[in-house]
Scaffold this active site. Structure first.
Site, mmCIF file in Angstrom:
data_model
loop_
_atom_site.group_PDB
_atom_site.id
_atom_site.type_symbol
_atom_site.label_atom_id
_atom_site.label_comp_id
_atom_site.label_asym_id
_atom_site.label_seq_id
_atom_site.Cartn_x
_atom_site.Cartn_y
_atom_site.Cartn_z
ATOM 1 N N GLY A 158 -5.058 6.497 -11.080
ATOM 2 C CA GLY A 158 -6.049 7.081 -11.983
ATOM 3 C C GLY A 158 -5.947 6.414 -13.335
ATOM 4 N N ASN B 90 -0.876 -2.233 -6.950
ATOM 5 C CA ASN B 90 -1.305 -1.184 -6.046
ATOM 6 C C ASN B 90 -1.034 0.175 -6.679
ATOM 7 O OD1 ASN B 90 -2.276 -0.216 -3.558
ATOM 8 N ND2 ASN B 90 -1.247 -1.891 -2.534
ATOM 9 N N GLY C 224 -6.705 2.004 -12.640
ATOM 10 C CA GLY C 224 -7.130 2.892 -13.706
ATOM 11 C C GLY C 224 -8.278 2.432 -14.575
ATOM 12 N N SER D 155 0.835 -1.196 0.000
ATOM 13 C CA SER D 155 0.000 0.000 0.000
ATOM 14 C C SER D 155 0.874 1.252 0.000
ATOM 15 C CB SER D 155 -0.874 0.009 1.245
ATOM 16 O OG SER D 155 -1.441 1.279 1.409
ATOM 17 N N LYS E 95 -1.032 -8.525 -2.884
ATOM 18 C CA LYS E 95 -1.139 -7.300 -3.677
ATOM 19 C C LYS E 95 0.240 -6.705 -3.846
ATOM 20 C CE LYS E 95 -4.231 -3.389 -4.256
ATOM 21 N NZ LYS E 95 -5.478 -2.782 -3.790
#
Lengths: 99, 338
Positions: free
Chosen positions: B225, B200, B252, B143, B174
């Protein structure tokens, strides 16, 4: 360029003394309901075609500012807050940050 | 009739579209909404052990949509979600309860998410999430909001190993978008992880030139994004070709085309979040509908028919068709000589 739309880049002046929560300026609200849709904390409801923010639910995330097309949302102090802010102290830089 | 149903980690899910870990999965009220909109499952917000108590407190404000033109009403194709919201705000026990209730009120796949540093904490969280009834667990080792670097640190190897040994439910890892996602995925596969989530968000920083201060809370934040999808496309393709591991892609996704691209590159499921934040919960339904109409048009019965097709069409660099750059040495022909 360089101009921010919506939320101002810096938090309100009182952010380290009182938790900021969002409030709708009723005169400016056009009732588009975008803030109602974007809020993840069930804080915003439409009352008489004007958005109303429940300050108990608001976590001050700032997303409603981003959605408001007429900048009708402002920061206010949550003065009911009893505790001070939570600041993590890193202990003399023993934790290394950065990528 | 085409179907969106996919087999994911031993479960049959209604749709490959999952809600990624974040503000759209921090509360039990959101689970029925995700189910109603047609999500195949939800990755719950990440929980941290008591040691990282400070991560349960969030700065105000903490979300900024950079370059988001709100006057376009959700039609911006490129924007950056800049945010710093760390972990699930309740205690570990609250989280286990959250998992239990989420599972009892829905029939979609519920994936718990955890972050820790000591193997003992990892095992405690993973076992609790399993006992609470989660269908799988995602280890959020990358993260952008976590303390420390985003490197694949050596203690994560121990962590993944100990979680895999101690729980029976599938384990997803992840991964950060870099460096060397392929090697990380290979390690995860060797350690027995069932799937990898790619990728991530990045850790970034935006500053205000008027005051010279970093914006919002004043520290690094997660950035992602629609612009972020291209490097994840490449990572998904690379891992799909080289490693025998299930891929859940994220990064995204703005519409069904992006979701389909991830599937064509080899992902089993696609996790979305930014689009839910900007365009609402209906995005899940719109993506599902878009995928179905594409399948109907092309007479595709099952997404397995197109899965990985683009990665298989990828050609080796030595087989790229090339032509000489300059036809001959010396000065180029002038326009009159053509």
């Amino acid at each position: 360029m360089g101009k921010y739309i919506g939320l101002k880049p810096l938090p309100p002046d009182f952010y380290d003394k009182y938790p900021p929560v969002a409030e709708v300026v009723v005169e400016r609200c056009i009732g588009c309901e975008r803030c109602v849709k974007i809020c993840f904390f069930d804080s915003i409801k439409m009352i008489d075609k004007v958005a109303f923010i429940n300050k108990d639910n608001c976590t001050g995330c700032g997303l409603c500012f981003e959605s408001c097309p007429v900048d009708a949302i402002v920061w206010v102090k949550d003065e009911t807050w009893q505790n001070g802010p939570y600041i993590q102290r890193y202990g003399g830089g023993s934790v290394e940050f950065g990528d | 009739m085409p179907t969106l149903e996919v087999e994911f980690l031993g479960y049959r899910v209604k749709s490959p579209i999952f809600v990624a870990s974040g503000p759209a999965s921090h509360d039990v009220k959101q689970i029925p909404i995700a189910q109603e909109m047609g999500a195949g499952g939800v990755v719950l917000k990440t929980v941290v052990p008591d040691k990282f108590d400070y991560m349960r407190y969030w700065p105000r404000p903490r979300y900024k949509l950079i370059d988001w033109d709100k006057k376009m009403n959700g039609k911006s194709q490129y924007f950056t979600l800049y945010s710093y919201e760390q972990a699930y705000s309740g205690s570990v026990d609250d989280y286990f309860n959250f998992v239990k209730i989420s599972k009892s009120i829905s029939d979609i796949m519920i994936i718990g998410s955890a972050f820790a540093d000591e193997p003992s904490d990892w095992i405690y969280l993973a076992k609790g999430i399993e006992e609470a009834g989660a269908d799988a667990i995602e280890l959020d080792i990358s993260s952008p909001h976590k303390p420390g670097t985003l490197q694949f640190e050596t203690h994560f190897v121990q962590a993944i190993k100990s979680v895999v040994e101690n729980v029976k439910i599938p384990v997803l890892v992840k991964l950060a978008p870099g460096p060397d996602v392929l090697t990380q995925a290979k390690i995860c596969s060797e350690l027995g992880a069932d799937a990898v989530t790619l990728c991530n968000r990045l850790r970034g920083l935006e500053i205000d030139i008027e005051t010279g201060k970093p914006i919002l809370h004043g520290y690094y934040a997660g950035v992602g994004g629609p612009w972020a999808k291209y490097y994840v496309f490449k990572h998904v393709s690379e891992v799909y070709k080289e490693v025998n591991i299930t891929i859940s892609a994220t990064g995204g996704v703005l519409n069904w085309v992006d979701a389909l691209k991830y599937i064509m590159l080899g992902a089993k499921t696609v996790q979305i979040l930014s689009v839910i934040i900007v365009n609402g919960w209906g995005s899940i339904r719109r993506i599902n509908e878009g995928l179905l109409s594409f399948m109907l048009e092309r007479q595709i019965e099952n997404l397995e028919e197109v899965r990985g097709i683009a990665s298989r069409n990828l050609i080796e660099p030595d087989l790229i068709v090339r032509w000489t750059g300059e036809k001959k040495s010396g000065p180029r022909n002038t326009f009159e000589e053509w």
